[in-house]
Design an enzyme around this catalytic site. Structure first.
Site, PDB file in Angstrom:
ATOM      1  N   LYS A  60      -9.060   2.584  -2.724  1.00  0.00           N
ATOM      2  CA  LYS A  60      -9.418   1.895  -1.479  1.00  0.00           C
ATOM      3  C   LYS A  60     -10.842   2.254  -1.068  1.00  0.00           C
ATOM      4  O   LYS A  60     -11.217   3.425  -1.016  1.00  0.00           O
ATOM      5  CB  LYS A  60      -8.417   2.299  -0.392  1.00  0.00           C
ATOM      6  CG  LYS A  60      -8.523   1.556   0.917  1.00  0.00           C
ATOM      7  CD  LYS A  60      -7.369   1.989   1.831  1.00  0.00           C
ATOM      8  CE  LYS A  60      -7.334   1.277   3.150  1.00  0.00           C
ATOM      9  NZ  LYS A  60      -6.164   1.685   3.965  1.00  0.00           N
ATOM     10  N   CYS A 107      -5.584  -3.108   1.872  1.00  0.00           N
ATOM     11  CA  CYS A 107      -5.520  -3.135   3.333  1.00  0.00           C
ATOM     12  C   CYS A 107      -6.873  -3.241   4.020  1.00  0.00           C
ATOM     13  O   CYS A 107      -7.421  -4.323   4.146  1.00  0.00           O
ATOM     14  CB  CYS A 107      -4.727  -1.936   3.842  1.00  0.00           C
ATOM     15  SG  CYS A 107      -4.065  -2.191   5.526  1.00  0.00           S
ATOM     16  N   GLU A 148       0.827  -1.206   0.000  1.00  0.00           N
ATOM     17  CA  GLU A 148       0.000   0.000   0.000  1.00  0.00           C
ATOM     18  C   GLU A 148       0.862   1.258   0.000  1.00  0.00           C
ATOM     19  O   GLU A 148       1.856   1.348   0.727  1.00  0.00           O
ATOM     20  CB  GLU A 148      -0.886  -0.033   1.252  1.00  0.00           C
ATOM     21  CG  GLU A 148      -1.793   1.149   1.454  1.00  0.00           C
ATOM     22  CD  GLU A 148      -2.646   0.997   2.710  1.00  0.00           C
ATOM     23  OE1 GLU A 148      -3.610   1.759   2.854  1.00  0.00           O
ATOM     24  OE2 GLU A 148      -2.340   0.125   3.548  1.00  0.00           O
TER      25      GLU A 148
END
Length: 584
Positions: free
Chosen positions: A127, A163, A44
């Site tokens: 994300k 994540c 990330e």
């Protein structure tokens, strides 16, 4: 079933070093390509480092990240690596920062992933789940994505996630199941906490079942201010089988062949679990290499003490090296805390970059001086002795002080000496107060609390002892000299600022104190909850009063590596001016 050779690049980026991080991607992609990888994954926000915090609001930084990802795609092609798909995290934006006057609803900075192939960005993903708890403030910085990106690679449909998408049920993983993907890749900047590796594998298994797909989980390693990242990258099948797992706290390229279901024909337009599904397909991906299958292996997690020690060593090493300090200096009292910090520093940096200074006063016992010298001999660090009594006497000749003021004066003279050495010779001063002492304010501002970094800031006193014993046993197991003197481990702790002084004069024994502190600080238990847990009410009242009145000291303490679920500073944020008390 198609076989896809995955390469999970567990690497150590540096926040703000966009060019250096891009070079890491190029060099590790070369290694992955040499190993026959058909898809290479990086963590990330790989290009910017993680977390970037308020750099997100700096438009020049966002522009640099966006330009770098395009340039990186071209550079990989120029390196002869363009045929290998590479997934890399970066900072993107499709609108002004949310805090600006020209902000637009649903647009702004994005925590993004880009898939690079044949010199261009062929797919992007933003994300979806943004964490806003503990050390995370991503709602402050980013706008959530509303799509699932699915890319067909070598006959397999691969979904891209980042994540926190893994830590929440629903969203991208539920969408991945409806989209019929065979593989979900999840790139991470997941900070270390003790026993988090025990939580992570069951979590990945739950998401694999939810998505009905194999998950490739890659995490960064390295220290970033108070945070440390341990890696622990892995691949888990849809039915929960752990195929391969990387070691913790070291850079590692995890290469593994995975059998995956072949892609099927998708609908022309689709949504899944409330997300738009955006699809792409890559041509020219290298075929799966012939010959023996690539097997990444399974690394078993280590014991708690070994895990914490590695985390503290890595956090200290990266703080020193990434901030370009040549060396460190600390006071050596002969006690357990400074002994553990010295051993950590030597493990992190080598003895030639560690200066230990004995700073005896008239109250320093002979055995403490001997223990400090013994530690220096065992570790090989640069050892010096600077008696403080003449300087203390100089102050007392000009100031009328008594009691605690004289005790604190000694600690502050020591702090002045260490800072003077720092200014003169360029060392970073390490402070050595443990989490138990920080919790109850058992320190002297501008004295023993002085320093630029505290390696044991998030380590309870009882864990300090466990770490010391483990480190000595580990040395003996390897046939090396145990670094920490047994006297430092076994003797009662004392600040030695007055005749015969012991910590137990002011505090409960640490085996009584620490469980109360852990319940109050880490567990947010109130007074009643602590008493119901079996703690003595009078001791609870005393400890809570000490913790509540020491917030102003903690606010001024040096940063230090986070290893617990709730570290002082980034995790636990309480007002200094605060009249709320847990009453009996």
């Amino acid at each position: 079933m198609p076989t896809l050779r995955l390469a999970l690049s567990q690497v150590n980026p540096t926040v703000g070093d966009i060019a250096g991080n891009a070079d890491l991607v190029r060099s590790w992609t070369r290694q992955a390509a040499d190993a026959g990888a058909q898809l290479v994954l990086f963590p990330e926000l790989m290009l910017t480092g993680y977390p970037v915090e308020d750099l997100v609001f700096r438009r020049s930084f966002v522009a640099a990240s966006r330009a770098a990802v395009e340039r990186l795609a071209a550079d990989l092609a120029a390196d002869g690596l363009g045929e290998v798909p590479v997934l890399v995290g970066y900072l993107d934006a499709d609108g002004p920062p949310q805090v600006s006057g020209d902000a637009e609803a649903g647009r702004g900075a994005r925590n993004a992933a880009a898939l690079l192939h044949r010199g261009v960005v062929v797919a992007r993903y933003f994300k979806h789940h943004l964490p806003n708890y503990g050390v995370f403030d991503e709602d402050r910085y980013f706008v959530p994505g509303d799509m699932l990106t699915v890319v067909r690679i070598a006959g397999v449909d691969v979904a891209l996630t980042i994540c926190e998408d893994l830590w929440q049920a629903g969203g991208p993983f539920a969408a991945a199941r409806e989209a019929g993907v065979g593989l979900v890749v999840n790139i991470n900047g997941s900070p270390y906490e003790l026993n988090k590796d025990d939580i992570r594998l069951p979590l990945v298994r739950r998401r694999a079942a939810e998505a009905n797909a194999t998950i490739a989980y890659v995490n960064m390693i390295g220290g970033q201010d108070e945070l440390v990242f341990e890696g622990d990258s892995m691949i888990v099948t849809a039915d929960g089988e752990l195929l391969t797992r990387a070691p913790q706290f070291v850079e590692h390229l995890l290469v593994h062949d995975v059998e995956l279901p072949a892609a099927t024909e998708p609908p022309a337009a689709e949504t899944a679990a409330g997300l738009r599904v955006v699809r792409a397909a890559l041509d020219g991906v290298p075929p799966t290499p012939t010959g023996p299958a690539a097997v990444g292996g399974l690394i078993e997690p280590v014991a708690d003490e070994a895990e914490v020690w590695q985390a503290l060593v890595l956090g200290l090493r990266d703080y020193v090296n990434k901030n370009r300090f040549p060396s460190v200096v600390l006071g050596l009292s002969g006690g357990i805390d400074s002994a553990v910090v010295a051993a950590l520093a030597v493990d992190a940096l080598g003895p030639d970059r560690v200066v230990g200074v004995s700073l005896p006063s008239q109250h320093s016992s002979e055995h403490s001086r001997e223990d400090a010298a013994d530690l220096a001999k065992r570790t090989g660090l640069d050892y010096r002795v600077e008696p403080i009594q003449p300087m203390v006497d100089g102050f007392l000749a000009n100031l009328s002080l008594s009691g605690v003021a004289v005790e604190n004066l000694q600690a502050r003279v020591r702090g002045v000496i260490l800072m003077a050495l720092s200014n003169q010779e360029g060392h970073l001063v390490l402070t050595t107060g443990n989490k138990s002492e920080l919790a109850v304010g058992y320190s002297t501002l501008y004295g023993d609390s002085v320093g630029g970094f505290n390696p044991v800031k998030d380590v309870w006193k009882t864990l300090i002892w466990r770490l010391a014993k483990w480190r000595n046993r580990d040395a003996e197991r390897r046939g090396e000299t145990a670094p920490i003197p047994e006297n430092s481990i076994g003797k009662p702790p004392s600040a030695e600022l007055s005749p015969g002084q012991l910590d137990s004069d002011s505090l409960p024994d640490y085996d009584v104190l620490d469980p109360i502190l852990i319940g109050y600080v880490d567990g947010d238990l109130g007074r009643d909850g602590l008493v119901e847990s079996g703690h003595d009410p009078a001791i609870v009242d005393k400890v809570l009063r000490l913790v509540d009145t020491a917030e102003y000291k903690r606010r001024q303490s040096a940063p230090g590596t986070k290893i617990s679920m709730k570290a002082f500073g980034r995790d636990r944020r309480l007002p200094i001016t605060n009249r709320w008390r847990e009453h009996g």
